[in-house]
Design a protein around this motif. Structure first.
Motif, PDB file in Angstrom:
ATOM      1  N   ALA A 101       7.719  -1.422 -11.744  1.00 37.04           N
ATOM      2  CA  ALA A 101       7.815  -1.434 -10.291  1.00 37.04           C
ATOM      3  C   ALA A 101       8.076  -0.029  -9.768  1.00 37.04           C
ATOM      4  N   ILE A 102       7.381   0.343  -8.720  1.00 35.07           N
ATOM      5  CA  ILE A 102       7.556   1.641  -8.075  1.00 35.07           C
ATOM      6  C   ILE A 102       8.051   1.396  -6.662  1.00 35.07           C
ATOM      7  N   THR A 103       9.120   2.052  -6.284  1.00 32.69           N
ATOM      8  CA  THR A 103       9.715   1.816  -4.973  1.00 32.69           C
ATOM      9  C   THR A 103       8.813   2.357  -3.861  1.00 32.69           C
ATOM     10  N   THR A 104       8.972   1.779  -2.677  1.00 30.95           N
ATOM     11  CA  THR A 104       8.209   2.239  -1.521  1.00 30.95           C
ATOM     12  C   THR A 104       8.532   3.693  -1.201  1.00 30.95           C
ATOM     13  N   GLU A 105       9.793   4.064  -1.364  1.00 33.70           N
ATOM     14  CA  GLU A 105      10.198   5.444  -1.100  1.00 33.70           C
ATOM     15  C   GLU A 105       9.464   6.412  -2.018  1.00 33.70           C
ATOM     16  N   THR A 106       9.384   6.056  -3.317  1.00 29.16           N
ATOM     17  CA  THR A 106       8.688   6.923  -4.257  1.00 29.16           C
ATOM     18  C   THR A 106       7.211   7.040  -3.904  1.00 29.16           C
ATOM     19  N   LYS A 107       6.571   5.931  -3.535  1.00 31.76           N
ATOM     20  CA  LYS A 107       5.152   5.972  -3.149  1.00 31.76           C
ATOM     21  C   LYS A 107       4.952   6.901  -1.958  1.00 31.76           C
ATOM     22  N   THR A 108       5.873   6.832  -0.990  1.00 35.20           N
ATOM     23  CA  THR A 108       5.772   7.693   0.188  1.00 35.20           C
ATOM     24  C   THR A 108       5.889   9.168  -0.203  1.00 35.20           C
ATOM     25  N   LEU A 109       6.833   9.470  -1.102  1.00 32.30           N
ATOM     26  CA  LEU A 109       7.022  10.850  -1.540  1.00 32.30           C
ATOM     27  C   LEU A 109       5.815  11.371  -2.323  1.00 32.30           C
TER      28      LEU A 109
END
Length: 266
Positions: A37-45
């Protein structure tokens, strides 16, 4: 040259088709691993990183990827590698790349730059700092910290929270506190830890021992006891402690526990 879609083409079982090797199966079939799982925050960054690199390197960036599938696969690999790092660390590394690299870095090179950036001040990555804070949260004043910033971030977050709460709940708060303190370090502020000259304050440890004994007396698990008595970490006599206590009382009743929660532990 095969496209990523061809490389990742699946067979009837849902596993990648080994078109470049023998199609004869060997051994017992293995279940596909669970996706990370990849967090939404990480995807945004990661999207921010790629947008910056596209602006910085122009046609050189575009020449690194032939298709949108390649960009998508690359973004996922970067996200898996950089999950746990903060925005400030990534932005500093991007600026360093802009100053020193003629081409977009590989994820390995980017990680090296991030670590070097932190190393300028001896500051470990937020994820590593969090792990150290959790591991030594039971005796923080006796541990020789990798950097004083970890101690101060742990103190600001709450040693009891680091010991008792799930990472998904407490790590975002720790990371925020750590990033604030890292900015103070980079600004030249001294974060020397004051060494206690008298007896160490053991009130926090006393609370942990109380929760353990209380949980045993109620015949419930340590996790349940910590959840129910979390309100005791709030200031005595405060409204927030009372609100948490009432919520815990309702939770205990929903669990079928006929118990009265204590008002204090000292």
């Amino acid at each position: 040259m095969k496209t990523p879609a061809q490389i990742l083409r699946t067979n009837a079982s849902g596993l990648p088709q080994q078109s470049w090797t023998s199609k004869t199966p060997t051994g017992e079939p293995q279940p596909a691993p669970e996706p990370v799982a990849i967090t939404t925050e990480t995807k945004t960054l990661i999207n921010m990183i790629f947008a910056r690199f596209m602006a910085i390197y122009g046609h050189k960036f575009k020449s690194c990827f032939e298709t949108q599938d390649e960009i998508r696969i690359a973004k996922r690999e970067w996200a898996l590698s950089l999950q746990g790092y903060g925005e400030a660390e990534m932005v500093a590394a991007i600026d360093r790349c802009k100053e020193t690299l003629a081409w977009m870095p590989t994820v390995s090179e980017f990680l090296t730059i991030m670590n070097e950036q932190s190393g300028d001040f001896g500051l470990p990555a937020a994820k590593h700092a969090y792990e150290e804070a959790c591991n030594f949260s039971d005796h923080p004043t006796r541990h020789h910290w990798t950097h004083d910033a970890i101690y101060h971030a742990g103190k600001a977050t709450g040693w009891f929270r680091l010991r008792s709460e799930d990472e998904s709940k407490v790590f975002p708060d720790f990371r925020y506190n750590y990033q604030v303190i890292c900015r103070r370090v980079r600004a030249g502020e001294d974060l020397t830890i004051e060494v206690p000259v008298a007896l160490e304050d053991k009130s926090d440890n006393s609370l942990v021992e109380f929760i353990q004994r209380w949980g045993e007396a109620q015949n419930i698990t340590p996790e349940q006891a910590s959840t129910l008595l979390f309100y005791l970490t709030k200031p005595a006599g405060s409204g927030v402690r009372e609100r948490f206590r009432q919520a815990s009382q309702q939770r205990a009743e929903s669990w079928g526990l006929n118990i009265q929660l204590p008002a204090d532990y000292q």
